[in-house]
Scaffold this active site. Sequence first.
Site, short mmCIF file in Angstrom:
data_model
loop_
_atom_site.label_atom_id
_atom_site.label_comp_id
_atom_site.label_asym_id
_atom_site.label_seq_id
_atom_site.Cartn_x
_atom_site.Cartn_y
_atom_site.Cartn_z
N ILE A 12 51.76 113.07 65.13
CA ILE A 12 50.80 111.99 64.85
C ILE A 12 51.17 110.73 65.65
O ILE A 12 50.31 110.04 66.19
CB ILE A 12 50.72 111.68 63.34
CG1 ILE A 12 50.42 112.98 62.57
CG2 ILE A 12 49.64 110.65 63.05
CD1 ILE A 12 50.51 112.85 61.06
N ASN A 35 62.63 116.25 66.45
CA ASN A 35 61.61 117.29 66.34
C ASN A 35 60.55 117.08 67.43
O ASN A 35 59.36 117.34 67.21
CB ASN A 35 60.99 117.24 64.93
CG ASN A 35 60.14 118.45 64.65
OD1 ASN A 35 60.33 119.52 65.21
ND2 ASN A 35 59.16 118.29 63.78
N LYS A 84 59.76 116.45 57.85
CA LYS A 84 58.49 116.75 57.18
C LYS A 84 58.30 118.21 56.76
O LYS A 84 57.20 118.58 56.35
CB LYS A 84 57.34 116.33 58.09
CG LYS A 84 57.33 117.10 59.43
CD LYS A 84 56.06 116.82 60.21
CE LYS A 84 55.98 117.69 61.44
NZ LYS A 84 54.76 117.49 62.22
N SER A 124 51.42 110.60 52.59
CA SER A 124 50.78 111.91 52.62
C SER A 124 50.03 112.15 51.32
O SER A 124 50.43 111.65 50.26
CB SER A 124 51.88 112.97 52.77
OG SER A 124 51.40 114.23 52.40
N TYR A 148 60.43 116.67 49.94
CA TYR A 148 59.73 115.95 51.02
C TYR A 148 58.71 114.99 50.42
O TYR A 148 58.68 113.80 50.74
CB TYR A 148 59.03 116.94 51.97
CG TYR A 148 57.92 116.30 52.75
CD1 TYR A 148 58.19 115.42 53.80
CD2 TYR A 148 56.57 116.52 52.40
CE1 TYR A 148 57.16 114.79 54.48
CE2 TYR A 148 55.55 115.90 53.09
CZ TYR A 148 55.84 115.03 54.12
OH TYR A 148 54.82 114.40 54.77
N LYS A 152 58.28 110.59 50.17
CA LYS A 152 57.10 109.77 50.48
C LYS A 152 56.74 108.90 49.27
O LYS A 152 56.46 107.71 49.42
CB LYS A 152 55.91 110.66 50.87
CG LYS A 152 56.09 111.39 52.20
CD LYS A 152 56.13 110.43 53.37
CE LYS A 152 56.44 111.10 54.69
NZ LYS A 152 56.64 110.17 55.81
N PHE A 177 45.63 113.48 54.90
CA PHE A 177 45.30 114.82 54.42
C PHE A 177 45.87 115.81 55.45
O PHE A 177 47.04 115.69 55.79
CB PHE A 177 43.81 114.90 54.04
CG PHE A 177 43.63 114.24 52.70
CD1 PHE A 177 43.79 112.87 52.55
CD2 PHE A 177 43.45 115.00 51.56
CE1 PHE A 177 43.76 112.26 51.29
CE2 PHE A 177 43.41 114.40 50.29
CZ PHE A 177 43.56 113.04 50.16
N ASN A 178 45.14 116.77 56.00
CA ASN A 178 45.80 117.78 56.85
C ASN A 178 45.47 117.57 58.33
O ASN A 178 44.43 118.05 58.80
CB ASN A 178 45.39 119.18 56.40
CG ASN A 178 45.97 119.55 55.06
OD1 ASN A 178 45.75 118.86 54.07
ND2 ASN A 178 46.72 120.63 55.00
N ASN A 197 55.24 126.29 59.47
CA ASN A 197 54.97 126.36 58.04
C ASN A 197 53.49 126.11 57.77
O ASN A 197 52.93 126.61 56.82
CB ASN A 197 55.75 125.27 57.29
CG ASN A 197 57.24 125.44 57.48
OD1 ASN A 197 57.79 126.44 57.07
ND2 ASN A 197 57.89 124.48 58.12
N LEU A 199 49.32 125.82 58.45
CA LEU A 199 48.33 126.84 58.81
C LEU A 199 47.91 126.81 60.29
O LEU A 199 47.98 127.84 60.97
CB LEU A 199 47.10 126.68 57.90
CG LEU A 199 45.96 127.65 58.15
CD1 LEU A 199 46.40 129.10 57.99
CD2 LEU A 199 44.79 127.34 57.21
N ARG A 230 41.44 122.78 52.00
CA ARG A 230 42.09 121.54 52.42
C ARG A 230 41.13 120.67 53.23
O ARG A 230 40.15 121.17 53.79
CB ARG A 230 43.31 121.83 53.31
CG ARG A 230 44.44 122.60 52.63
CD ARG A 230 45.17 121.77 51.58
NE ARG A 230 46.29 122.50 51.01
CZ ARG A 230 46.20 123.34 49.98
NH1 ARG A 230 45.03 123.58 49.41
NH2 ARG A 230 47.29 123.94 49.52
N1 UDP Z 1 48.34 128.84 54.55
C1 UDP Z 1 48.23 130.21 54.74
N2 UDP Z 1 49.09 130.80 55.64
C2 UDP Z 1 50.02 130.11 56.34
C3 UDP Z 1 50.11 128.70 56.15
C4 UDP Z 1 49.26 128.11 55.23
O1 UDP Z 1 47.40 130.89 54.12
O2 UDP Z 1 50.76 130.72 57.14
C5 UDP Z 1 47.41 128.17 53.62
C6 UDP Z 1 48.06 127.42 52.47
O3 UDP Z 1 48.27 128.30 51.38
C7 UDP Z 1 47.03 126.32 52.18
C8 UDP Z 1 46.43 126.04 53.56
O4 UDP Z 1 46.70 127.19 54.34
O5 UDP Z 1 46.01 126.80 51.33
C9 UDP Z 1 47.03 124.82 54.26
O6 UDP Z 1 48.43 124.95 54.28
P1 UDP Z 1 49.37 123.93 55.10
O7 UDP Z 1 50.78 124.35 54.87
O8 UDP Z 1 48.89 123.82 56.49
O9 UDP Z 1 49.08 122.51 54.40
P2 UDP Z 1 49.35 122.02 52.89
O10 UDP Z 1 49.47 123.22 52.00
O11 UDP Z 1 50.58 121.23 52.97
O12 UDP Z 1 48.16 121.20 52.54
#
Ligand code: UDP
Length: 333
Positions: A12, A35, A84, A124, A148, A152, A177-178, A197, A199, A230
């Site tokens: 970001i 990172n 993070k 966050s 984490y 915050k 948000f995301n 980690n 999506l 999300r």
């Molecule tokens: N998610 C998934 N597979 C992955 C990573 C995330 O299905 O390999 C899902 C997760 O369960 C959530 C959404 O994608 O519903 C967003 O996850 P992310 O980790 O990106 O963001 P956060 O959960 O922190 O909002």
Amino acid sequence: MKVLVTGGTGFIGSHTCCVLLEEGHEVVVIDNFSNSSKEVAEKIKEISDRNITLYEGDVADKDLLRGIFANEKIDVVIHFAAYKAVGESVKLPLKYYRNNLGNTLSLLEVMDEYNCKRLVFSSSATVYGTPEALPIKESFPLSTTNPYGTTKLMIEQILKDLAKADPTWSIAILRYFNPIGAHPSGLIGENPNDIPNNLMPYIVKVANKELEILSIFGDDYDTKDGTGVRDYIHVMDLAKGHLKAIEKVMKETKIDCYNLGTGEGYSVLELVETFKKVNNIDVPYQIVSRRPGDIAACYADPSYALEELGFKAEKGIEEMCKDAYNFIIKNKE
Ligand code: UDP
């Protein structure tokens, strides 16, 4: 204005530097590249055709910070620098508390010494824990589910206590948000070194055949198609939110929190299908069990940021998916 950006070469941070430079602000970055990499600083310069002043080191290093504040006439600070990774924070909580709280305290103490009391803080939506209702408003109760998130939330509290004790501080707390997507040039973006980690970085690596298959964590949530929902926001929109926030803290002396999201919720399957369609590429996936600690749905009420900051996200998920993949293709070249 001269803006000090901590963690300015992160995901970001780097996009925010580009937006600040484009707007004509002077940018000073402090980063320890824990990172990210120095190369990102070069890319920022290339994109904006402007120079930035780069200090390599840790935000916890008060002497380094003092040197920066003594050399540069900083008007406002945007504080991104933090660890993070949610999963890592559960395994190594002390690392997270030491780094995220320690560097923030050093920064605030040195800002105070140099009478620079305007700050934008990178928080966050994780501070809402399991939200009591949707969409999420800034006034909702706060709680966290991992170290984490707790760093915050604790920093938000520290900032509120500070502003109460000394009302000459002016602070904007931005609850993201995301964030996904990348700069449209494809020169900067999100590129986790390890197995991602989150999506979108995972989808991108599967599309690029660096990883075999995407695991979707649960399809039995009470959501439109059973997968998690999300509020994905394009990182360029998010970067523009920081521009609005520095204008706000320069103009008005107060502390306040703002949601930065689009207000739209998309499911995992919707994001995967959109990614496949706009990039014309396959993303093999399998449904697996829920990820511990995940919530079903999370999306913002973005109206306060619109009212108070004049901020509104403009880019849709198709553009987010295109730009995220474009960054990977460009980097392959
Ligand atoms: N998610 C998934 N597979 C992955 C990573 C995330 O299905 O390999 C899902 C997760 O369960 C959530 C959404 O994608 O519903 C967003 O996850 P992310 O980790 O990106 O963001 P956060 O959960 O922190 O909002």
